[in-house]
Design a protein around this motif. Structure first.
Motif, PDB file in Angstrom:
ATOM      1  N   SER A 183       4.205  -3.857  -6.702  1.00 18.01           N
ATOM      2  CA  SER A 183       4.872  -5.494  -6.188  1.00 18.01           C
ATOM      3  C   SER A 183       5.490  -4.962  -4.814  1.00 18.01           C
ATOM      4  O   SER A 183       6.507  -4.321  -4.946  1.00 18.01           O
ATOM      5  CB  SER A 183       5.525  -6.077  -7.400  1.00 18.01           C
ATOM      6  N   VAL A 184       5.300  -6.207  -4.121  1.00 15.10           N
ATOM      7  CA  VAL A 184       5.900  -6.055  -2.789  1.00 15.10           C
ATOM      8  C   VAL A 184       7.645  -6.294  -3.003  1.00 15.10           C
ATOM      9  O   VAL A 184       8.330  -5.965  -2.211  1.00 15.10           O
ATOM     10  CB  VAL A 184       5.410  -6.855  -1.622  1.00 15.10           C
ATOM     11  N   THR A 185       7.905  -7.170  -4.256  1.00 26.66           N
ATOM     12  CA  THR A 185       9.252  -7.367  -4.290  1.00 26.66           C
ATOM     13  C   THR A 185       9.948  -6.221  -4.779  1.00 26.66           C
ATOM     14  O   THR A 185      11.149  -6.321  -4.889  1.00 26.66           O
ATOM     15  CB  THR A 185       9.421  -8.747  -5.399  1.00 26.66           C
ATOM     16  N   ASP A 186       9.371  -5.348  -5.357  1.00 27.62           N
ATOM     17  CA  ASP A 186      10.006  -3.901  -5.835  1.00 27.62           C
ATOM     18  C   ASP A 186      10.578  -3.287  -4.846  1.00 27.62           C
ATOM     19  O   ASP A 186      11.593  -2.426  -5.043  1.00 27.62           O
ATOM     20  CB  ASP A 186       9.274  -3.165  -6.890  1.00 27.62           C
ATOM     21  N   ILE A 205       2.460  -0.753   0.551  1.00 30.83           N
ATOM     22  CA  ILE A 205       1.139  -0.218   0.716  1.00 30.83           C
ATOM     23  C   ILE A 205       0.966   1.471   1.010  1.00 30.83           C
ATOM     24  O   ILE A 205       0.120   1.862   0.553  1.00 30.83           O
ATOM     25  CB  ILE A 205       0.699  -0.660   2.282  1.00 30.83           C
ATOM     26  N   ALA A 206       2.058   1.846   1.507  1.00 34.34           N
ATOM     27  CA  ALA A 206       2.067   3.337   1.662  1.00 34.34           C
ATOM     28  C   ALA A 206       2.098   4.055   0.397  1.00 34.34           C
ATOM     29  O   ALA A 206       1.526   5.053  -0.128  1.00 34.34           O
ATOM     30  CB  ALA A 206       3.318   3.835   2.667  1.00 34.34           C
ATOM     31  N   ALA A 207       3.023   3.284  -0.572  1.00 34.01           N
ATOM     32  CA  ALA A 207       3.105   3.948  -1.873  1.00 34.01           C
ATOM     33  C   ALA A 207       1.830   3.680  -2.787  1.00 34.01           C
ATOM     34  O   ALA A 207       1.600   4.345  -3.766  1.00 34.01           O
ATOM     35  CB  ALA A 207       4.318   3.497  -2.423  1.00 34.01           C
ATOM     36  N   ALA A 208       0.893   2.585  -2.345  1.00 34.90           N
ATOM     37  CA  ALA A 208      -0.003   2.436  -3.325  1.00 34.90           C
ATOM     38  C   ALA A 208      -1.134   2.765  -2.968  1.00 34.90           C
ATOM     39  O   ALA A 208      -2.355   2.503  -3.469  1.00 34.90           O
ATOM     40  CB  ALA A 208      -0.088   0.751  -3.529  1.00 34.90           C
ATOM     41  N   LYS A 209      -1.329   3.671  -1.912  1.00 32.53           N
ATOM     42  CA  LYS A 209      -2.537   4.456  -1.518  1.00 32.53           C
ATOM     43  C   LYS A 209      -3.628   4.754  -2.595  1.00 32.53           C
ATOM     44  O   LYS A 209      -3.020   5.440  -3.695  1.00 32.53           O
ATOM     45  CB  LYS A 209      -2.268   5.742  -0.579  1.00 32.53           C
ATOM     46  N   THR A 212      -3.139  -0.541  -6.064  1.00 31.19           N
ATOM     47  CA  THR A 212      -3.225  -1.967  -5.652  1.00 31.19           C
ATOM     48  C   THR A 212      -1.721  -2.305  -5.569  1.00 31.19           C
ATOM     49  O   THR A 212      -0.926  -2.023  -6.044  1.00 31.19           O
ATOM     50  CB  THR A 212      -3.694  -2.770  -6.813  1.00 31.19           C
ATOM     51  N   VAL A 213      -1.766  -3.340  -4.136  1.00 30.99           N
ATOM     52  CA  VAL A 213      -0.367  -3.879  -3.772  1.00 30.99           C
ATOM     53  C   VAL A 213      -0.435  -5.177  -4.327  1.00 30.99           C
ATOM     54  O   VAL A 213      -1.463  -6.024  -4.176  1.00 30.99           O
ATOM     55  CB  VAL A 213      -0.236  -3.962  -2.218  1.00 30.99           C
ATOM     56  N   TRP A 214       0.636  -5.788  -4.976  1.00 31.59           N
ATOM     57  CA  TRP A 214       0.801  -7.072  -5.518  1.00 31.59           C
ATOM     58  C   TRP A 214       1.528  -7.906  -4.802  1.00 31.59           C
ATOM     59  O   TRP A 214       2.785  -7.501  -4.562  1.00 31.59           O
ATOM     60  CB  TRP A 214       0.992  -6.981  -7.190  1.00 31.59           C
ATOM     61  N   ILE A 215       1.199  -9.149  -4.544  1.00 32.57           N
ATOM     62  CA  ILE A 215       1.924 -10.116  -3.795  1.00 32.57           C
ATOM     63  C   ILE A 215       2.162 -11.139  -4.717  1.00 32.57           C
ATOM     64  O   ILE A 215       1.254 -11.879  -5.009  1.00 32.57           O
ATOM     65  CB  ILE A 215       1.094 -10.706  -2.465  1.00 32.57           C
ATOM     66  N   ASP A 230      -5.117   1.556   4.574  1.00 34.39           N
ATOM     67  CA  ASP A 230      -6.400   2.465   4.534  1.00 34.39           C
ATOM     68  C   ASP A 230      -6.374   2.517   2.673  1.00 34.39           C
ATOM     69  O   ASP A 230      -5.332   3.036   2.201  1.00 34.39           O
ATOM     70  CB  ASP A 230      -6.478   3.683   5.199  1.00 34.39           C
ATOM     71  N   ASP A 231      -7.433   2.597   2.177  1.00 35.77           N
ATOM     72  CA  ASP A 231      -7.783   2.985   0.956  1.00 35.77           C
ATOM     73  C   ASP A 231      -6.693   2.188   0.098  1.00 35.77           C
ATOM     74  O   ASP A 231      -5.991   2.979  -0.760  1.00 35.77           O
ATOM     75  CB  ASP A 231      -7.704   4.477   0.650  1.00 35.77           C
ATOM     76  N   VAL A 232      -6.532   0.806   0.022  1.00 35.91           N
ATOM     77  CA  VAL A 232      -5.491   0.268  -0.816  1.00 35.91           C
ATOM     78  C   VAL A 232      -6.136  -1.353  -0.860  1.00 35.91           C
ATOM     79  O   VAL A 232      -6.795  -1.836  -0.053  1.00 35.91           O
ATOM     80  CB  VAL A 232      -4.279   0.302  -0.097  1.00 35.91           C
ATOM     81  N   THR A 233      -5.865  -1.639  -2.099  1.00 35.79           N
ATOM     82  CA  THR A 233      -6.202  -3.175  -2.321  1.00 35.79           C
ATOM     83  C   THR A 233      -4.837  -4.020  -2.407  1.00 35.79           C
ATOM     84  O   THR A 233      -4.022  -3.768  -2.766  1.00 35.79           O
ATOM     85  CB  THR A 233      -6.857  -3.452  -3.683  1.00 35.79           C
ATOM     86  N   ILE A 234      -4.890  -5.166  -1.318  1.00 34.44           N
ATOM     87  CA  ILE A 234      -3.754  -5.930  -1.400  1.00 34.44           C
ATOM     88  C   ILE A 234      -4.344  -7.209  -2.007  1.00 34.44           C
ATOM     89  O   ILE A 234      -5.172  -7.812  -1.485  1.00 34.44           O
ATOM     90  CB  ILE A 234      -3.328  -6.378  -0.170  1.00 34.44           C
TER      91      ILE A 234
END
Length: 715
Positions: A183-186, A205-209, A212-215, A230-234
């Motif tokens: 999560s971006v809030t983390d 985004i860098a950590a979730a390569k 998935t990044v959660w908003i 790159d190579d990530v889902t938001i």
């Protein structure tokens, strides 16, 4: 998009029942139902219909809207369950305010903010544009679930508001965080929208390569663009819940791995003017191969996606593009295997969807099943070059200035440009109230335009299963928009239903050849065909009747004037020259002395056939069968031309295939002393003919046939 499975109706309450049928046949599957304000109950003033560039009604859906003074209202009756609405509206320039909302007569605590902040855009560098982008969209969750038959009233509170259309939607609850997502809030993102969350997004985004990044639900302010995505889902909780406030979300030239996913959140910008060298876009550049975009709500940006670099096999679907100051999406070269499908686009300030083959070619890409409403400058869909492109099953409504519903074009804008090649497939599209007057040329643009703007159309263009409804001008336009007479070739049109075309079915303004079959038209305003290639003498446009056509067999008679919507084909001057500026062909030509020079109205230019190759002939297509009774033949008047006798006969045909003799072969004396012209009188019994041919077997002054003017008259 949490509610993407619901089927919505784009427009209800439109007077044209044929438009209803067309709406159902093409376009996106929408999660909302739209209701036109002019079909609702109101004590305001209905405006429109109006097609005049720069007026508020001209940019409205259906070219109509309802103007509310402070205290006036418009009330909508729901046809499906809903708990949220989006409203397309206009307020006077420089003003802001709100609208009170009533549900079944009870005023709710929530109001709908309205503003002119994002409207009234000027693009002085675009020739022919006026102040445009007059509408905006505002959305609101109602806080309660409504059913079919319930009523929602909007009341202007403190400023005049013009309401165009309301979208009613049953929004599902917020989605849950996917297992394993970060999560971006983390990382410190602020869901209140007060703090700057840019760095938190970057770190997540860098950590979730590879993941998935959660908003989470909330509003997040980004003050800078993201890169190295790159190579990530938001992913968000839904585009009504997870909202990013950013005018530049992703700006990057490459994503080496690709596989970027952008899903189920909103990006709302603050773009109020169009500045073309600013990357004020949701995505500017590349997402890399095999990426996907879905369930997005994109609003108040310059462009939704401006795509360069490697975006192979990208899929963009089930997303909303609202209030862009330029394009909705532009594949700006390189794109291969891209699918843009099932999206909704409203109020774009340039082409809603475009492929532009600049630097390298777009290929094997498709725009399919999209609904496009109210592009207020340029086209609904534009294909500028590219190889093996498909445009199918789209619904396009209410184009405004400088645009058609669909444009298939070799307009390059810049170099290096890659023209249309391979097979261009245009199939199953519905065009409603599309086409516009071009203020630069003062000529109309058709609902569907094939444009050899900078180079001839050499690709195979197949146009099938098209529905055209309420076109303000022509249905099909074949043109060289640069005014240089480049040819439109290799085009076939099959199975078209036209219900009301303001002027003509075919507007042919450049040389070329098109075959049309099973084109059925009703409500044609002026004539079936306008066949007047420009510039004069550039060549002939050949329209081949493939059979099954109906309702458009007449031809506009006067190439010196434009047909006017609904004006009919006025009775022409009975003393006119029937052959002037008409398409002309010949068995051969010497050097620059082409057959068009014999019908250009200038006796100083002339056609000369291939030398030493009698017999030779020149044929003029009069556009329709005419009772020709007099043919006048001229040679240039200067005394430098010696007197000569040409032996010739006059022939005629109704279909361009079988010819009969109208005047037997004999010698005709051309003498500069008497004007260097001869008259051939045809008998009163001669049949009416569309194709008039002069067959020349001898010339005592030169070993070729020669005419500076071929003129044909009714008497």
């Amino acid at each position: 998009m949490a509610t993407a499975g619901l089927v919505g109706t784009l427009v209800t309450g439109v007077a044209s029942t044929s438009a209803h049928a067309a709406d159902a046949a093409a376009g996106a599957t929408l999660p909302f139902t739209s209701v036109e304000a002019e079909s609702a109950t109101t004590n305001g003033t209905k405006i429109g219909p109006d097609y005049t560039q720069g007026t508020i009604a001209s940019e409205a859906s259906g070219r109509q809207a309802v103007r509310l003074a402070a205290g006036q209202s418009v009330e909508f009756t729901l046809t499906k369950a809903a708990n949220a609405l989006n409203v397309a509206y206009n307020v006077p320039d420089g003003q802001s305010g709100s609208m009170a909302v009533y549900v079944n007569g009870q005023k709710i605590s929530r109001t709908l903010a309205v503003t002119s902040k994002y409207s009234y855009v000027d693009t002085s560098w675009i020739a022919g544009s006026k102040t445009h982008h007059l509408f905006d969209n505002a959305r609101l969750q109602l806080g309660q679930n409504l059913q079919s038959g319930d009523k929602v009233k909007l009341e202007a509170s403190s400023t005049q508001v013009t309401v165009d259309v309301a979208d009613f939607e049953q929004v599902a609850g917020a989605a849950a965080k996917p297992s394993g997502a970060l999560s971006v809030t983390d990382k410190g993102a602020d869901p209140t929208g007060q703090g700057d969350s840019t760095q938190a997004f970057r770190e997540t985004i860098a950590a979730a390569k590879g993941g998935t990044v959660w908003i989470p639900p909330g509003e997040y302010k980004l003050t800078q663009s993201l890169n190295n995505v790159d190579d990530v889902t938001i992913r968000g909780a839904g585009n009504w819940y997870s909202v990013v406030r950013s005018s530049r979300f992703i700006d990057q030239s490459s994503a080496p791995t690709g596989k970027v996913g952008l899903h189920d959140f909103a990006v709302l910008g603050e773009v109020t003017e169009r500045v073309d060298n600013n990357p004020d876009n949701f995505v500017n550049g590349s997402l890399g191969p095999n990426s996907t975009v879905s369930g997005m709500w994109l609003q108040h940006l310059k462009v939704g996606l401006w795509l360069t670099g490697n975006n192979d096999n990208l899929v963009v679907e089930k997303s909303r593009f609202l209030d862009m100051t330029a394009d909705g999406l532009n594949l700006n070269g390189t794109a291969k295997g891209v699918q843009v499908r099932n999206n909704f686009l409203r109020n774009t300030g340039d082409d809603a969807l475009a492929m532009w083959s600049l630097n390298t070619t777009n290929s094997d890409s498709t725009f399919a099943g999209n609904t496009i409403s109210q592009p207020n400058l340029a086209n609904g869909i534009a294909i500028y070059g590219g190889r093996d492109i498909t445009v199918k099953d789209n619904l396009i409504l209410d184009t405004n200035a400088l645009g058609s519903g669909i444009a298939i074009s070799n307009q390059k804008f810049l170099d290096p440009f890659f023209p249309l090649a391979g097979t261009i497939t245009v199939s199953g599209n519905t065009l409603v109230r599309t086409g516009a007057m071009n203020p630069n040329w003062q000529h109309p643009m058709g609902a569907l335009r094939v444009d050899a703007y900078d180079s001839a159309i050499e690709a195979t263009v197949n146009i099938t299963d098209t529905t055209i409804t309420d076109s303000p001008w022509s249905a099909y336009e074949f043109v060289s928009g640069g005014g240089t007479g480049k040819a439109v070739k290799n085009v076939t049109v099959d199975r078209t239903t036209i219900d009301k075309a303001g002027t003509v079915v075919v507007q042919a303004e450049t040389p070329g050849a098109v075959k049309m079959s099973n084109v059925k038209a009703t409500g044609v305003g002026a004539a079936g065909v306008y066949n007047c290639p420009y510039p004069t003498g550039s060549g002939t446009f050949t329209l081949t009747d493939g059979g099954g056509n109906s309702g458009w067999d007449s031809t506009w008679d006067d190439c010196s004037t434009w047909p006017q919507p609904g004006g009919g084909n006025p009775d022409p001057d009975p003393d006119r020259n029937l052959a002037k500026s008409r398409p002309a062909t010949a068995t051969g030509s010497a050097d620059v002395y082409t057959p068009a020079k014999a019908v250009d109205g200038d006796a100083g230019t002339y056609w000369e056939s291939t030398n030493n190759a009698f017999p030779q002939s020149i044929t003029v297509d009069l556009g329709k069968a005419e009772a020709v009774r007099r043919v006048v033949l001229k040679l240039p008047p200067p005394a430098a031309w010696e007197a000569r006798t040409q032996t010739l006969s006059v022939q005629g045909s109704t279909d361009g295939t079988a010819y009969s003799t109208l005047a037997e072969s004999k010698g005709y004396r051309f003498d500069p002393a008497s004007g260097n012209k001869v008259t051939v009188t045809l008998p009163a019994s001669a049949p009416s003919v569309r194709h008039l041919r002069l067959r020349v077997t001898a010339n005592t002054g030169w070993p070729a046939a020669q005419f500076s003017e071929v003129e044909a008259y009714l008497s």
